[in-house]
Scaffold this motif. Structure first.
Motif, PDB file in Angstrom:
ATOM      1  N   ASP A  53       0.805  -1.221   0.000  1.00 13.70           N
ATOM      2  CA  ASP A  53       0.000   0.000   0.000  1.00 13.70           C
ATOM      3  C   ASP A  53       0.840   1.273   0.000  1.00 13.70           C
ATOM      4  N   VAL A  61       2.639   4.291  -2.207  1.00  9.42           N
ATOM      5  CA  VAL A  61       2.476   4.964  -3.495  1.00  9.42           C
ATOM      6  C   VAL A  61       3.839   5.073  -4.182  1.00  9.42           C
ATOM      7  N   SER A 119       2.201   9.556  -7.834  1.00  7.38           N
ATOM      8  CA  SER A 119       0.795   9.975  -7.827  1.00  7.38           C
ATOM      9  C   SER A 119       0.444  10.701  -9.119  1.00  7.38           C
ATOM     10  N   THR A 159      -1.983   7.123 -10.840  1.00 14.06           N
ATOM     11  CA  THR A 159      -1.318   6.804  -9.577  1.00 14.06           C
ATOM     12  C   THR A 159      -1.003   5.311  -9.548  1.00 14.06           C
ATOM     13  N   THR A 172       0.231   2.191  -7.015  1.00 14.10           N
ATOM     14  CA  THR A 172       0.344   1.823  -5.608  1.00 14.10           C
ATOM     15  C   THR A 172       0.626   0.338  -5.495  1.00 14.10           C
TER      16      THR A 172
END
Length: 810
Positions: free
Chosen positions: A514, A516, A519, A571, A573
């Protein structure tokens, strides 16, 4: 003079005594073999490797700690060895043509030669976290019976940690903290037992977890998903130990490098290259296994006596190394000359590469001597192939690394249209298989021999240990991974030497779950390959987040940043802990400038990816369903059975076909399971990537073939362990129907003549109808086409199409 009365020191003193040498044995403790003495009560001491003969009159065979120690004490006493206890050597000075040792109590000992056989027991590694010096935190378990009905945390993943966790789990609630996502350093038997106890709930193993703080009654941990706490009445830290390097360097001993795990510089006779007359054997020289240390002790005395020594494993190894010629050492030298992976590696690292986990469980902490390569080759697999023979096949579920010693090979890859093309050629000295090794997924290409070939097959865990310990080898594997990924997905038939220049500029970025990567709206400056793990690509649409794609190992993203300083359009992730290979725009543009003919291919592939992203954004429903399936662990495996509810008429033909195809008449499928939109994931084996069902099978009846299919052999004893270990209830026990034959029912009523199999309980599970050429019977028998088997590559497109047609009638 022998310093250290462990098994190696005892064996050296014994052989010197037999050769009528004047010898004194100095031991810092009040007993022999302090490392073995400090094992927990009842621990089994193993005499490995079993193939290697034992060269000593010192009695040694597998047995309990107590039995082994008693035999050694009695032998030393009966033989009359001059053992001086409580003599910890502080310094050893060179005096004329010999040495003088000074002990901490002021005693002095003079000798022509000194053999250091000290262990690493007194130098445990530290965690480096607050609270590790609290009184309930220990590095040694004396007796498992000292604990009962307690919460205990064991930190470490080597044999000692697993053995302590297993012993304590009999009467306590034990959590084993493992930094990696799997157990790599331990013997197979210990790993198997620990995983079996974990699957059955008798032991909790916390993978991808590390301690951050220890407090009274609590250990604070950082996991792959979040930080958390576990209760702990006692904490045992078993994260290895280091040789006394500072002390050795004060004596003048040189080391291969300044790295903490570097090996001491020794001759083939185990003599220090920097201090003539000083010898190192046993754990201090990297020989952790008792039998190998004992044999090394025999050899060092023979060298001191001026006699030539043929290593104990020479006759065993020579037939396994049919190349190079000469002795085993000569043939090992040959490997280093012809294999670049080995030639660019320190000698100690090379020995690690071919090492099998069952022989050196602690190689990460104590690099081996040259002799360890001999031990490794006892279990290395040599393959001799003819033209056209396959070394590995695309989509196989195998994970070895292969080294091409002689000959050439072709790398072939079949694309989504089914067309197979050659993407690379490999010459002698090449290694391959690193993509499956790193990602843990199916093979991405087929490799076949081009003419006669000789290859070494290297076990996966051996390579993982080496990658973990050696930054240089890790770098070589990463470079090979990205080079092969470029060949497979972007530049087939481009010579490896050209792509290697690009791969050398990349770096590896490791991220937790989780996190990033970048972004939407960020300025882009890098391109990424997924080395291992999985990421999701999302875009904002008003207040909604739309998932565009899920990318697993071998995929790439962020390619737009390679051509211009544009803002990120999405993004990215991580959804699992992931390792990404990062390539900057500057490095890429320098590469394209050097090889301008490759630029059009780059633009073609990246433009295709841009169009795919736009199409994905236009139909978000299919990706949402895929996300649900991933989060629900339905597609965690290598294959998955799904049923399209809009086509399914509940006729039961799939279940009936499953019953009829198996001799026992038992269906491996039921129409219950997990629903996502119009998709049913029925109860049927999901062929997990990490199958818990295989962890504790006494007769090894559960096996996985190269295609990834798990099946049960005929030697199943019906113990029920696999049924208990399967977390999805997809394995169950049945009583096969007795085959009575004509009039058999009358004989059965009379109490005789029934088939011997009657009443015998066995385990059953779906094996994808692996023996049928037409594929799974459930799929073939479905009259509406509702039942579908999917490989991981087919999940997204197929599921997306089914959901789209179900919702919008497309």
């Amino acid at each position: 003079m022998v310093v250290g009365a462990g098994p190696a020191g005892l064996a050296a003193a014994t052989r010197a005594h037999e050769c009528a040498m004047s010898v004194v044995l100095l031991e810092r403790s009040a007993h022999l073999a302090d490392t073995v003495y400090c094992y927990q009560k009842g621990k089994h001491v193993m005499a490995e490797p079993s193939l290697v003969p034992l060269r000593t009159s010192l009695p040694f065979a597998s047995g309990s700690r107590e039995v082994v120690l008693e035999r050694w004490e009695r032998f030393a006493r009966d033989t009359g060895l001059d053992v001086r206890h409580n003599q910890e050597v502080r310094t050893i000075d060179r005096v004329d043509d010999g040495f003088v040792a000074h002990s901490t109590d002021g005693s002095r000992y003079a000798a022509r030669r000194v053999i250091l056989a000290v262990g690493t027991q007194g130098n445990p590694n530290r965690l480096g976290v607050p609270g590790e010096d609290l009184p309930h935190v220990k590095t040694r378990l004396v007796d498992p019976k000292d604990h009962e009905n307690e919460d205990i945390v064991v930190i470490g993943a080597g044999d000692s940690a697993l053995e302590i966790a297993i012993a304590l789990s009999e009467r306590n609630r034990v959590s084993l903290v493992v930094r990696r996502s799997e157990i790599v350093k331990a013997k197979e038997a210990n790993e198997r037992e620990a995983l079996s106890r974990h699957a059955s709930g008798r032991l909790q193993i916390l993978f991808s977890t590390s301690p951050t703080k220890i407090a009274p009654g609590i250990v604070h941990l950082r996991g792959a998903e979040q930080d958390f706490e576990v209760r702990a009445d006692a904490v045992y830290v078993k994260v290895g130990a280091q040789p006394p390097r500072r002390w050795l360097e004060k004596l003048g001993v040189g080391f291969a490098s300044a790295e903490p795990g570097a090996a001491p510089l020794l001759t083939h006779g185990h003599e220090s290259r920097t201090v003539p007359g000083l010898y190192l054997i046993g754990a201090v020289a990297g020989r952790d296994l008792v039998k190998l240390g004992i044999n090394q002790a025999y050899e060092v005395i023979e060298h001191i006596a001026g006699r030539q020594v043929v290593p104990a494993d020479e006759e065993i190894l020579l037939p396994k190394l049919p190349f190079g010629g000469g002795t085993v050492s000569d043939r090992i030298d040959f490997l280093q000359r012809v294999i670049p992976l080995f030639a660019d590696t320190e000698a100690t690292e090379l020995k690690d590469i071919l090492l099998t986990i069952s022989f050196r469980p602690s190689m990460m902490l104590q690099p081996p001597s040259r002799d360890d390569l001999r031990t490794a080759l006892l279990s290395a697999s040599l393959h001799v192939l003819d033209d056209g023979d396959a070394m590995m096949r695309q989509n196989d579920y195998t994970d070895s690394v292969w080294v091409l010693i002689e000959g050439e090979a072709r790398v072939l890859r079949r694309d989504e249209s089914g067309e197979e093309q050659e993407v690379a050629k490999l010459g002698g000295g090449s290694f391959f298989g690193e993509m499956g090794l790193v990602s843990g997924r199916r093979r991405s290409a087929t490799v076949v021999a081009r003419g006669p070939c000789k290859l070494l097959e290297l076990p996966r865990k051996t390579m993982l240990l080496l990658i973990d310990r050696s930054p240089r080898v890790k770098r070589m594997v990463d470079e090979a991974f990205i080079m092969r990924a470029f060949q497979n997905y972007l530049f087939p038939r481009v010579p490896a030497d050209i792509l290697k220049a690009l791969a050398k500029t990349a770096e590896v970025v490791e991220l937790a779950r989780d996190q990033v990567v970048f972004s939407e709206g960020d300025e882009g400056d890098s391109f990424y390959f997924v080395r291992s793990g999985q990421v999701k690509v999302t875009q904002r649409s008003g207040e909604r987040e739309i998932v565009l794609s899920y990318l697993v190992s071998g995929n790439f993203f962020g390619e737009g940043a390679l051509f211009a300083a544009e803002r990120r359009s999405a993004t990215v992730t991580t959804i699992f802990p992931s390792a990404l290979i990062r390539l900057t725009r500057q490095d890429f543009q320098q590469f394209v400038a050097a090889f301008p003919t490759l630029a059009p291919r780059f633009f073609e592939v990246f433009e295709s990816r841009r169009i795919e992203s736009l199409a994905a954004a236009a139909r978000p429903g299919r990706i949402q369903i895929l996300e649900d399936l991933i989060r629900g662990e339905v597609v965690i495996g290598t294959d998955a059975l799904i049923i399209d509810d809009y086509k399914c008429v509940r006729c039961g033909q799939c279940v009936t076909a499953c019953e009829q195809i198996h001799d026992d008449g038992q269906a491996r499928l039921s129409l219950t399971g997990i629903h996502f939109a119009n998709i049913l994931a029925p109860n049927s084996c999901w062929q997990c990537e990490n199958p818990l069902c295989m962890l504790d099978c006494p007769p090894d009846a559960l096996v996985r073939d190269s295609r990834g299919e798990i099946y049960i052999r005929d030697n199943c004893i019906g113990c029920g362990n696999c049924e208990a270990n399967c977390p999805y209830d997809n394995i169950f026990m049945v009583h096969p129907k007795p085959q009575l034959g004509p009039w058999g029912w009358i004989k059965a009523l009379a109490g005789f003549g029934a088939d011997d199999q009657a009443g015998r309980t066995v385990a059953v599970k779906c094996d994808l109808c692996r023996d049928l050429s037409g594929g799974p019977a459930c799929v073939r028998s479905c009259p509406t086409g509702a039942a579908i088997r999917l490989t991981p590559e087919e999940y997204e497109e197929t599921i997306g199409g089914l959901v789209a047609r179900g919702r919008w009638g497309g």
